[in-house]
Motif scaffolding. Structure first.
Motif, PDB file in Angstrom:
ATOM      1  N   GLU A   1       0.792  -1.224   0.000  1.00 57.09           N
ATOM      2  CA  GLU A   1       0.000   0.000   0.000  1.00 57.09           C
ATOM      3  C   GLU A   1       0.828   1.278   0.000  1.00 57.09           C
ATOM      4  O   GLU A   1       0.379   2.303  -0.476  1.00 57.09           O
ATOM      5  CB  GLU A   1      -0.929   0.007   1.227  1.00 57.09           C
ATOM      6  N   SER A   2       2.025   1.248   0.520  1.00 57.73           N
ATOM      7  CA  SER A   2       2.817   2.457   0.676  1.00 57.73           C
ATOM      8  C   SER A   2       3.247   3.033  -0.667  1.00 57.73           C
ATOM      9  O   SER A   2       3.505   2.298  -1.620  1.00 57.73           O
ATOM     10  CB  SER A   2       4.067   2.164   1.510  1.00 57.73           C
ATOM     11  N   SER A   3       3.356   4.343  -0.722  1.00 59.22           N
ATOM     12  CA  SER A   3       3.833   4.993  -1.941  1.00 59.22           C
ATOM     13  C   SER A   3       5.354   5.170  -1.917  1.00 59.22           C
ATOM     14  O   SER A   3       5.948   5.510  -2.920  1.00 59.22           O
ATOM     15  CB  SER A   3       3.164   6.359  -2.109  1.00 59.22           C
ATOM     16  N   ARG A   4       5.990   4.952  -0.772  1.00 55.21           N
ATOM     17  CA  ARG A   4       7.439   5.088  -0.663  1.00 55.21           C
ATOM     18  C   ARG A   4       8.110   3.766  -1.011  1.00 55.21           C
ATOM     19  O   ARG A   4       7.743   2.716  -0.502  1.00 55.21           O
ATOM     20  CB  ARG A   4       7.825   5.521   0.743  1.00 55.21           C
ATOM     21  N   THR A   5       9.103   3.823  -1.884  1.00 54.44           N
ATOM     22  CA  THR A   5       9.756   2.613  -2.385  1.00 54.44           C
ATOM     23  C   THR A   5      10.337   1.754  -1.278  1.00 54.44           C
ATOM     24  O   THR A   5      10.157   0.544  -1.269  1.00 54.44           O
ATOM     25  CB  THR A   5      10.868   2.993  -3.381  1.00 54.44           C
ATOM     26  N   ARG A   6      11.034   2.358  -0.323  1.00 53.08           N
ATOM     27  CA  ARG A   6      11.634   1.562   0.764  1.00 53.08           C
ATOM     28  C   ARG A   6      10.567   0.809   1.536  1.00 53.08           C
ATOM     29  O   ARG A   6      10.723  -0.345   1.869  1.00 53.08           O
ATOM     30  CB  ARG A   6      12.420   2.463   1.715  1.00 53.08           C
ATOM     31  N   GLU A   7       9.456   1.482   1.839  1.00 50.80           N
ATOM     32  CA  GLU A   7       8.392   0.847   2.613  1.00 50.80           C
ATOM     33  C   GLU A   7       7.665  -0.216   1.805  1.00 50.80           C
ATOM     34  O   GLU A   7       7.239  -1.222   2.346  1.00 50.80           O
ATOM     35  CB  GLU A   7       7.409   1.909   3.111  1.00 50.80           C
ATOM     36  N   ARG A   8       7.538  -0.025   0.492  1.00 50.27           N
ATOM     37  CA  ARG A   8       6.872  -1.012  -0.361  1.00 50.27           C
ATOM     38  C   ARG A   8       7.675  -2.299  -0.435  1.00 50.27           C
ATOM     39  O   ARG A   8       7.123  -3.375  -0.572  1.00 50.27           O
ATOM     40  CB  ARG A   8       6.699  -0.464  -1.782  1.00 50.27           C
ATOM     41  N   ASP A   9       8.981  -2.209  -0.377  1.00 51.12           N
ATOM     42  CA  ASP A   9       9.837  -3.380  -0.548  1.00 51.12           C
ATOM     43  C   ASP A   9      10.005  -4.194   0.734  1.00 51.12           C
ATOM     44  O   ASP A   9      10.394  -5.345   0.679  1.00 51.12           O
ATOM     45  CB  ASP A   9      11.207  -2.948  -1.081  1.00 51.12           C
ATOM     46  N   ILE A  10       9.690  -3.623   1.886  1.00 47.97           N
ATOM     47  CA  ILE A  10       9.865  -4.328   3.160  1.00 47.97           C
ATOM     48  C   ILE A  10       9.021  -5.603   3.238  1.00 47.97           C
ATOM     49  O   ILE A  10       9.558  -6.665   3.568  1.00 47.97           O
ATOM     50  CB  ILE A  10       9.602  -3.385   4.360  1.00 47.97           C
ATOM     51  N   PRO A  11       7.713  -5.569   2.931  1.00 52.66           N
ATOM     52  CA  PRO A  11       6.939  -6.822   2.998  1.00 52.66           C
ATOM     53  C   PRO A  11       7.477  -7.891   2.054  1.00 52.66           C
ATOM     54  O   PRO A  11       7.509  -9.072   2.401  1.00 52.66           O
ATOM     55  CB  PRO A  11       5.533  -6.392   2.587  1.00 52.66           C
ATOM     56  N   ARG A  12       7.951  -7.506   0.886  1.00 58.61           N
ATOM     57  CA  ARG A  12       8.511  -8.450  -0.084  1.00 58.61           C
ATOM     58  C   ARG A  12       9.744  -9.133   0.500  1.00 58.61           C
ATOM     59  O   ARG A  12       9.885 -10.346   0.449  1.00 58.61           O
ATOM     60  CB  ARG A  12       8.854  -7.699  -1.369  1.00 58.61           C
ATOM     61  N   ARG A  13      10.639  -8.325   1.064  1.00 59.28           N
ATOM     62  CA  ARG A  13      11.867  -8.889   1.643  1.00 59.28           C
ATOM     63  C   ARG A  13      11.552  -9.779   2.843  1.00 59.28           C
ATOM     64  O   ARG A  13      12.157 -10.838   3.022  1.00 59.28           O
ATOM     65  CB  ARG A  13      12.831  -7.768   2.028  1.00 59.28           C
ATOM     66  N   LYS A  14      10.613  -9.344   3.689  1.00 55.81           N
ATOM     67  CA  LYS A  14      10.244 -10.154   4.856  1.00 55.81           C
ATOM     68  C   LYS A  14       9.630 -11.483   4.427  1.00 55.81           C
ATOM     69  O   LYS A  14       9.929 -12.526   4.999  1.00 55.81           O
ATOM     70  CB  LYS A  14       9.268  -9.387   5.750  1.00 55.81           C
ATOM     71  N   LEU A  15       8.749 -11.432   3.430  1.00 52.47           N
ATOM     72  CA  LEU A  15       8.115 -12.659   2.940  1.00 52.47           C
ATOM     73  C   LEU A  15       9.172 -13.633   2.430  1.00 52.47           C
ATOM     74  O   LEU A  15       9.179 -14.814   2.815  1.00 52.47           O
ATOM     75  CB  LEU A  15       7.107 -12.353   1.832  1.00 52.47           C
ATOM     76  N   LEU A  16      10.076 -13.160   1.593  1.00 54.52           N
ATOM     77  CA  LEU A  16      11.082 -14.048   1.011  1.00 54.52           C
ATOM     78  C   LEU A  16      12.093 -14.535   2.047  1.00 54.52           C
ATOM     79  O   LEU A  16      12.547 -15.679   1.979  1.00 54.52           O
ATOM     80  CB  LEU A  16      11.785 -13.356  -0.158  1.00 54.52           C
ATOM     81  N   ALA A  17      12.417 -13.700   3.021  1.00 50.73           N
ATOM     82  CA  ALA A  17      13.302 -14.150   4.105  1.00 50.73           C
ATOM     83  C   ALA A  17      12.622 -15.244   4.919  1.00 50.73           C
ATOM     84  O   ALA A  17      13.261 -16.216   5.339  1.00 50.73           O
ATOM     85  CB  ALA A  17      13.683 -12.967   4.998  1.00 50.73           C
ATOM     86  N   SER A  18      11.318 -15.122   5.111  1.00 50.61           N
ATOM     87  CA  SER A  18      10.569 -16.138   5.860  1.00 50.61           C
ATOM     88  C   SER A  18      10.415 -17.429   5.062  1.00 50.61           C
ATOM     89  O   SER A  18      10.594 -18.523   5.602  1.00 50.61           O
ATOM     90  CB  SER A  18       9.182 -15.606   6.226  1.00 50.61           C
ATOM     91  N   THR A  19      10.094 -17.310   3.770  1.00 49.34           N
ATOM     92  CA  THR A  19       9.901 -18.523   2.968  1.00 49.34           C
ATOM     93  C   THR A  19      11.209 -19.292   2.800  1.00 49.34           C
ATOM     94  O   THR A  19      11.193 -20.506   2.635  1.00 49.34           O
ATOM     95  CB  THR A  19       9.287 -18.210   1.587  1.00 49.34           C
ATOM     96  N   ALA A  20      12.336 -18.601   2.879  1.00 47.49           N
ATOM     97  CA  ALA A  20      13.630 -19.284   2.780  1.00 47.49           C
ATOM     98  C   ALA A  20      13.843 -20.250   3.942  1.00 47.49           C
ATOM     99  O   ALA A  20      14.623 -21.196   3.839  1.00 47.49           O
ATOM    100  CB  ALA A  20      14.762 -18.256   2.744  1.00 47.49           C
ATOM    101  N   LEU A  21      13.106 -20.035   5.051  1.00 52.92           N
ATOM    102  CA  LEU A  21      13.261 -20.875   6.245  1.00 52.92           C
ATOM    103  C   LEU A  21      12.246 -22.019   6.323  1.00 52.92           C
ATOM    104  O   LEU A  21      12.316 -22.844   7.229  1.00 52.92           O
ATOM    105  CB  LEU A  21      13.128 -20.004   7.497  1.00 52.92           C
ATOM    106  N   VAL A  22      11.297 -22.073   5.392  1.00 54.98           N
ATOM    107  CA  VAL A  22      10.221 -23.072   5.453  1.00 54.98           C
ATOM    108  C   VAL A  22      10.746 -24.491   5.277  1.00 54.98           C
ATOM    109  O   VAL A  22      10.438 -25.378   6.062  1.00 54.98           O
ATOM    110  CB  VAL A  22       9.130 -22.767   4.396  1.00 54.98           C
TER     111      VAL A  22
END
Length: 169
Positions: A25-46
């Motif tokens: 939802e965020s319009s700021r690039t840094r904030e938009r990319d945080i959920p993506r990075r968190k998701l992929l960091a989490s899925t790497a541990l599955v």
């Protein structure tokens, strides 16, 4: 019965890619990319089979990193197998930008936001496959330490000003 761990690698990669590319939802690039990075960091541990596709997708797009994040990323020393396709740098110094780009491989899209064009960046091996270069709020000072002129051939060059589209080739 089939389990998600038994999916073919290509299918798992595509599922993770689709999940990671859901816009935030965020319009700021840094904030938009945080959920993506968190998701992929989490899925790497599955599961062990999820590690490589998750890490590959983590390295595929790098956007809006702070100075501290750039330092951590460089320290991680990405494997050559992970190709970074798109990089967005915002308000970084020439040293930070150069250091980051030297550690990445296969960049085809480079976006520079609110920073001068450091022409020496275009001479780095990591950007030799560059097909798209975008400047947004390009600062006026052009800096180079190159001994001669810098010539770069790009299929797409976009320069955006504050409010409107300025030039495209």
């Amino acid at each position: 019965m089939a389990t998600i761990q038994s999916l073919p690698a290509e299918t798992l990669y595509r599922i993770l890619e689709l999940a990671a590319d859901v816009p935030a939802e965020s319009s700021r690039t840094r904030e938009r990319d945080i959920p993506r990075r968190k998701l992929l960091a989490s899925t790497a541990l599955v599961a062990r089979s999820w590690l490589a596709p998750s890490q590959s997708l983590l390295w595929k797009k790098i956007r809006g990193l702070s100075s501290n994040q750039i330092s951590k990323l460089v320290a991680a020393n990405p494997p050559r197998a992970y190709r970074t396709r798109a990089v967005m740098l915002a308000e970084t110094t020439e040293t930070e930008s150069s250091t980051l780009l030297q550690h990445l491989h296969g960049i085809t899209e480079l976006q520079l936001y609110n920073m001068p064009l450091y022409t020496d960046l275009l001479l780095l091996p990591s950007v030799r496959d560059l097909s798209s270069l975008t400047f947004t709020k390009l600062r006026e000072n052009l800096t180079t330490r190159a001994q001669s002129s810098v010539f770069v051939t790009l299929p797409k060059l976009v320069i955006l000003t504050q409010h409107h589209h300025f030039a495209e080739t």
